[in-house]
Design a protein around this motif. Structure first.
Motif, mmCIF file in Angstrom:
data_model
loop_
_atom_site.group_PDB
_atom_site.id
_atom_site.type_symbol
_atom_site.label_atom_id
_atom_site.label_comp_id
_atom_site.label_asym_id
_atom_site.label_seq_id
_atom_site.Cartn_x
_atom_site.Cartn_y
_atom_site.Cartn_z
ATOM 1 N N PRO A 243 0.480 0.180 -6.355
ATOM 2 C CA PRO A 243 -0.045 1.382 -5.686
ATOM 3 C C PRO A 243 0.841 2.607 -5.882
ATOM 4 C CG PRO A 243 -0.112 -0.494 -4.186
ATOM 5 C CD PRO A 243 0.642 -0.947 -5.413
ATOM 6 N N PHE A 244 2.152 2.397 -6.087
ATOM 7 C CA PHE A 244 3.087 3.511 -6.187
ATOM 8 C C PHE A 244 3.160 4.094 -7.596
ATOM 9 C CE2 PHE A 244 4.217 0.769 -2.714
ATOM 10 C CZ PHE A 244 4.197 1.677 -1.662
ATOM 11 N N TYR B 290 9.351 2.069 4.313
ATOM 12 C CA TYR B 290 8.621 0.961 3.672
ATOM 13 C C TYR B 290 8.755 -0.308 4.505
ATOM 14 C CZ TYR B 290 8.775 3.965 -0.448
ATOM 15 O OH TYR B 290 8.633 5.020 -1.313
ATOM 16 N N TYR C 123 7.462 9.771 -1.226
ATOM 17 C CA TYR C 123 8.077 8.446 -1.235
ATOM 18 C C TYR C 123 9.522 8.414 -0.750
ATOM 19 C CZ TYR C 123 3.851 7.997 -3.890
ATOM 20 O OH TYR C 123 2.532 8.066 -4.258
ATOM 21 N N TYR D 200 0.815 -1.215 0.000
ATOM 22 C CA TYR D 200 0.000 0.000 0.000
ATOM 23 C C TYR D 200 0.842 1.255 0.000
ATOM 24 C CZ TYR D 200 0.331 -0.903 5.111
ATOM 25 O OH TYR D 200 0.762 -1.201 6.371
ATOM 26 N N ASP D 201 0.268 2.271 -0.633
ATOM 27 C CA ASP D 201 0.812 3.623 -0.597
ATOM 28 C C ASP D 201 0.162 4.275 0.620
ATOM 29 O OD1 ASP D 201 1.123 6.364 -0.850
ATOM 30 O OD2 ASP D 201 0.913 6.361 -3.029
ATOM 31 N N HIS E 68 4.681 3.380 4.030
ATOM 32 C CA HIS E 68 4.250 2.507 2.947
ATOM 33 C C HIS E 68 4.547 1.043 3.253
ATOM 34 C CE1 HIS E 68 4.004 6.302 0.926
ATOM 35 N NE2 HIS E 68 5.298 6.515 1.089
ATOM 36 N N ALA E 69 3.920 0.150 2.483
ATOM 37 C CA ALA E 69 4.234 -1.271 2.622
ATOM 38 C C ALA E 69 4.396 -1.911 1.261
ATOM 39 C CB ALA E 69 3.140 -1.990 3.403
ATOM 40 N N LEU E 70 5.450 -2.700 1.120
ATOM 41 C CA LEU E 70 5.646 -3.508 -0.093
ATOM 42 C C LEU E 70 5.298 -4.966 0.191
ATOM 43 C CD1 LEU E 70 9.073 -2.026 -1.253
ATOM 44 C CD2 LEU E 70 6.780 -1.455 -2.082
ATOM 45 N N ARG F 67 0.144 4.311 -9.474
ATOM 46 C CA ARG F 67 -1.225 4.621 -9.904
ATOM 47 C C ARG F 67 -1.399 6.070 -10.343
ATOM 48 N NH1 ARG F 67 -1.226 5.932 -4.705
ATOM 49 N NH2 ARG F 67 -2.805 7.355 -3.916
#
Lengths: 271, 271
Positions: B125-126, A243, A130, A12-13, A59-61, B128
């Motif tokens: 998501p990054f 992240y 980011y 998620y962003d 964020h999550a990868l 989009r």
């Protein structure tokens, strides 16, 4: 009621979320996923369990969650349903049916975080959400020494937000490293450990960047680990560079490629 | 009143703007910059002139603007002031003092646009807000042929939003090309031309992706240029993949590396 347990890996962003964990009045990742599940079950409320929280803007990868679903749905359908009922800010990457013994939070053997620092002189509108922008000179040698000092089993009280209520502040950091991404003008920090205190990675970064600037001595990490005082460490770095990259449920995976890996590691089981 | 003309190159993330051009009730790039200038001049309203508009959600890596400032401020101070009085969504990259003859819009000799298509299976998501997602098979050979057919001087009526009021729809496209960015799973399209009609690049992309999918024949561009009918071309692709990369004020620069470049080009002057 018979249910099926699903383990799910999501990206998620974090920009537009008030963090992962559900909040009564704010939009969160957990809240959005639980809303999607409620639509899928036509009204049944399903509580999801994440491997841990992430803060607003983080964020999550590879965040991992689990939940119990009332019917056994094929994994491809579960993936498609969740992706179509959540916004593009959340992506379900992988779905697995697991035994009732699996627990996304209690069974973790470690986590991997990364932190992106943009060291270009000018700010870049496309990186503002980011990376952390930090246009000061970097002493790589000092940085490498400080990172080495973080690795290992230590009491990380100095690197824990002081409003955290946790008692035991001892954690093992398997890897603390940095690489320079010259093409993008970035420093990419990686931290792998058996667990992380509240804001720990962000306080590492706030402190490490002061060491890299020469505003603290290269061996200051050692002193900070000794004094166990949050006020003596650096600031908490901005959330948008952080992240959650991977969550481990196997100690061999968590320690692979580090000095903490031995062929016997796997047999040690969950710590 | 004696004023000084400034030429400024800016980048912006178009996500949260209702386009470049000032609007009475919506937030725009022009509006934000004019607000900053009004603060700098303690209340004098300065109108900026862009090289052209960009739509809501469209990004810029090298938009050019000019304006007349009441005093001659050093360029470094102008850059710092504008960057500190606008959000991180806009970055002033370069400031130049130019003669009163310079005009950001009327003197352009060409523009370069890029369009990023994310061809990975899953959405990211990054990406989009910064790419168009298109997970279908791509016939590169058909794509290359269609791009070749775009290059040159043509009436581009089929590739102009039908609500546009412009009369002359003839433009010269110096370059229409695509590269595969295998590491990121993206197609990066580049278009350079002496001018672009409203939505022209986005209609190119909507049509090209249908050709790449085999939903249109590889030589359909030729037919579309003939029929001069917007309804026969493909859809207008999403704005978030589109970037205004560079604005040219010299014909040699605009055509360099293309079949349209000759040593005499420069002497042709502005067209």
């Amino acid at each position: 009621m018979e249910t099926t347990r699903y383990k799910i890996i999501i990206q998620y962003d974090g920009t537009n979320f008030s963090g992962f964990q559900i909040q009564p009045h704010d939009r969160t990742v957990q809240g959005d996923i639980e809303k999607a599940l409620k639509i899928m079950t036509k009204g049944i409320e399903i509580k999801i369990q994440g491997s841990g929280r992430t803060d607003s803007g983080v964020h999550a990868l590879g965040q991992v969650i689990h939940f119990d679903y009332p019917i056994q749905m094929p994994i491809a359908n579960m993936k498609r349903a969740l992706n179509s009922l959540t916004t593009d800010e959340i992506e379900v990457c992988d779905v697995e049916i697991v035994s009732e013994d699996f627990h996304a939070r209690y069974l973790t053997t470690g986590k991997k975080y990364q932190y992106r620092v943009d060291t270009n002189k000018d700010t870049n509108p496309f990186k503002r959400l980011y990376t952390k922008h930090h246009q000061y000179p970097i002493n790589m040698e000092a940085l490498q020494q400080a990172l080495k000092d973080i690795e290992g089993t230590h009491d990380f009280t100095s690197f824990c937000a002081s409003n955290s209520g946790r008692e035991n502040k001892v954690r093992t950091v398997y890897e603390a490293s940095v690489v320079q991404d010259a093409a993008n003008g970035e420093l990419i920090f990686t931290f792998r450990g058996n667990g992380f205190l509240y804001n720990m990675v962000r306080i590492f970064i706030g402190t490490l960047l002061q060491i890299a600037n020469g505003r603290r001595p290269a061996d200051d990490m050692k002193r900070l680990l000794e004094v166990k005082d949050r006020n003596q460490a650096g600031p908490t770095a901005a959330p948008q560079g952080l992240y959650l990259v991977e969550v481990y449920y196997d100690l061999e995976e968590a320690t692979k490629g580090t000095a903490f890996y031995t062929p016997e590691t796997k047999k040690m089981g969950v710590n």
